[in-house]
Design an enzyme around this catalytic site. Structure first.
Site, PDB file in Angstrom:
ATOM      1  N   GLU A   1       6.481   7.343   5.136  1.00  0.00           N
ATOM      2  CA  GLU A   1       6.213   5.984   4.670  1.00  0.00           C
ATOM      3  C   GLU A   1       5.102   5.947   3.626  1.00  0.00           C
ATOM      4  O   GLU A   1       5.192   5.199   2.651  1.00  0.00           O
ATOM      5  CB  GLU A   1       5.837   5.091   5.865  1.00  0.00           C
ATOM      6  CG  GLU A   1       5.555   3.652   5.462  1.00  0.00           C
ATOM      7  CD  GLU A   1       4.971   2.829   6.598  1.00  0.00           C
ATOM      8  OE1 GLU A   1       4.870   3.350   7.732  1.00  0.00           O
ATOM      9  OE2 GLU A   1       4.595   1.669   6.353  1.00  0.00           O
TER      10      GLU A   1
ATOM     11  N   HIS B   1       4.749  -1.807   2.932  1.00  0.00           N
ATOM     12  CA  HIS B   1       5.043  -0.917   4.056  1.00  0.00           C
ATOM     13  C   HIS B   1       6.546  -0.765   4.216  1.00  0.00           C
ATOM     14  O   HIS B   1       7.336  -1.459   3.572  1.00  0.00           O
ATOM     15  CB  HIS B   1       4.481  -1.496   5.369  1.00  0.00           C
ATOM     16  CG  HIS B   1       3.001  -1.399   5.495  1.00  0.00           C
ATOM     17  ND1 HIS B   1       2.375  -0.508   6.332  1.00  0.00           N
ATOM     18  CD2 HIS B   1       2.017  -2.110   4.875  1.00  0.00           C
ATOM     19  CE1 HIS B   1       1.055  -0.660   6.231  1.00  0.00           C
ATOM     20  NE2 HIS B   1       0.816  -1.625   5.362  1.00  0.00           N
TER      21      HIS B   1
ATOM     22  N   GLU C   1       7.268  -5.560   4.791  1.00  0.00           N
ATOM     23  CA  GLU C   1       7.932  -4.397   5.394  1.00  0.00           C
ATOM     24  C   GLU C   1       9.298  -4.318   4.728  1.00  0.00           C
ATOM     25  O   GLU C   1      10.165  -5.162   4.943  1.00  0.00           O
ATOM     26  CB  GLU C   1       8.096  -4.591   6.910  1.00  0.00           C
ATOM     27  CG  GLU C   1       6.793  -4.547   7.699  1.00  0.00           C
ATOM     28  CD  GLU C   1       6.355  -3.129   8.060  1.00  0.00           C
ATOM     29  OE1 GLU C   1       6.940  -2.162   7.517  1.00  0.00           O
ATOM     30  OE2 GLU C   1       5.418  -3.003   8.879  1.00  0.00           O
TER      31      GLU C   1
ATOM     32  N   HIS D   1      -0.980   3.024   4.576  1.00  0.00           N
ATOM     33  CA  HIS D   1      -1.275   4.372   5.063  1.00  0.00           C
ATOM     34  C   HIS D   1      -1.811   5.269   3.938  1.00  0.00           C
ATOM     35  O   HIS D   1      -2.206   4.765   2.896  1.00  0.00           O
ATOM     36  CB  HIS D   1      -0.034   4.960   5.752  1.00  0.00           C
ATOM     37  CG  HIS D   1       0.640   3.940   6.642  1.00  0.00           C
ATOM     38  ND1 HIS D   1       0.137   3.594   7.871  1.00  0.00           N
ATOM     39  CD2 HIS D   1       1.730   3.146   6.440  1.00  0.00           C
ATOM     40  CE1 HIS D   1       0.901   2.636   8.402  1.00  0.00           C
ATOM     41  NE2 HIS D   1       1.877   2.338   7.569  1.00  0.00           N
TER      42      HIS D   1
HETATM   43 ZN    ZN Z   1       3.285   0.869   7.608  1.00  0.00          ZN
END
Ligand code: ZN
Length: 275
Positions: free
Chosen positions: A109, A164, A240, A71
């Site tokens: 995030e 992430h 993640e 992001h």
């Molecule tokens: Zn993400």
């Protein structure tokens, strides 16, 4: 300015210095005087890169790692650019990028992934690894997932690691997982990416992080829908780190010490993979 440039050239060309630096002949050079351009007789014939010359160990080629912090800080305020459809592999189109998730307290995030990636970058750089980041700050927009993949491909990276954190609405769901492209679309997405995924998974476990209770199996998750992985021509995974909606993990994500712990584990995994 001249001296550092020459020093760099000397390092880069160490293994082949018998010939390459003489590539710019003087205006008076002719074939008749070519012997004056020959390597000094004390040196063996130009050697291929990676070999040693006259007892001096040539520097091993620097390995490149691409870090892809998920992001970006400007995504939320640029919906037009972020929602534009781009190729995501397997004949699919997906939005350029997304805003990412956040902890219940509002820690985003994109800030987490940026902070961890910078820490990983610094740890790898300290070990002589050349790191390429897919974005240069946490205030920009994108880049789109296809551009991120292209950065990895164009760099010739030995490993591409996207960072992430998840946003499951189940507050008890927790733990990390490492996603990889499956079924693989090229050789790099096959065994090399699997090895990168398992090595990174093992390093995360060694770092004290639990594997996901809600996605994948034993900390690994095969995926066919992640554009960055689908489009990669280099060994690539996406980690993640956990669930930002889980109170324990949110606290870790929101603390500098916690982020340093994630970064240390990710860097250890990458270094183990590079060997
Ligand atoms: Zn993400």
């Amino acid at each position: 300015m001249r001296r550092p440039v020459l020093a760099v050239i000397a390092l880069l060309l160490l293994a082949g210095c018998g010939g390459a630096p003489a590539a710019s002949p003087s205006p008076t050079s002719t074939t008749a005087s070519s012997t004056s351009l020959a390597p000094p007789s004390s040196l063996p014939a130009p050697a291929s890169a990676g070999t040693s010359i006259a007892g001096t160990q040539a520097t091993a080629p620097t390995k490149v790692v691409v870090l892809d912090p998920g992001h970006n800080g400007g995504n939320a305020s640029h919906p037009g650019e972020i929602n534009a459809q781009v190729p995501a592999g397997r004949g699919r189109m997906k939005p350029c990028n997304t805003t990412g998730t956040a902890t219940n307290a509002g820690y985003p995030e994109h800030a987490f992934t940026w902070d961890v990636a910078v820490r990983v970058r610094d740890l790898l750089a300290a070990k002589g690894v050349q790191v390429v980041m897919t974005r240069q700050d946490d205030t920009g927009v994108g880049p789109c997932v296809d551009k991120r993949a292209a950065i990895g491909n164009d760099s010739g990276a030995a490993a591409v690691v996207s960072i992430h954190a998840d946003g499951s609405t189940n507050p008890t769901a927790h733990g990390f997982h490492v996603a990889y492209s499956s079924p693989p679309l090229n050789d790099a997405q096959g065994q090399p990416s699997m090895n990168l995924a398992t090595t990174l998974r093992d390093a995360m476990v060694s770092g004290g992080f639990p594997t996901s209770t809600y996605i994948g199996s034993a900390g690994l998750s095969p995926r066919d829908d992640l554009g960055g992985l689908n489009l990669s021509e280099r060994p690539a995974v996406l980690v993640e780190c956990g669930n930002m909606r889980n109170a324990t993990e949110a606290a870790a994500f929101s603390s500098p010490d916690g982020r340093a712990s994630y970064a240390a584990a990710i860097a250890a995994g990458i270094l183990a993979y590079l060997g």
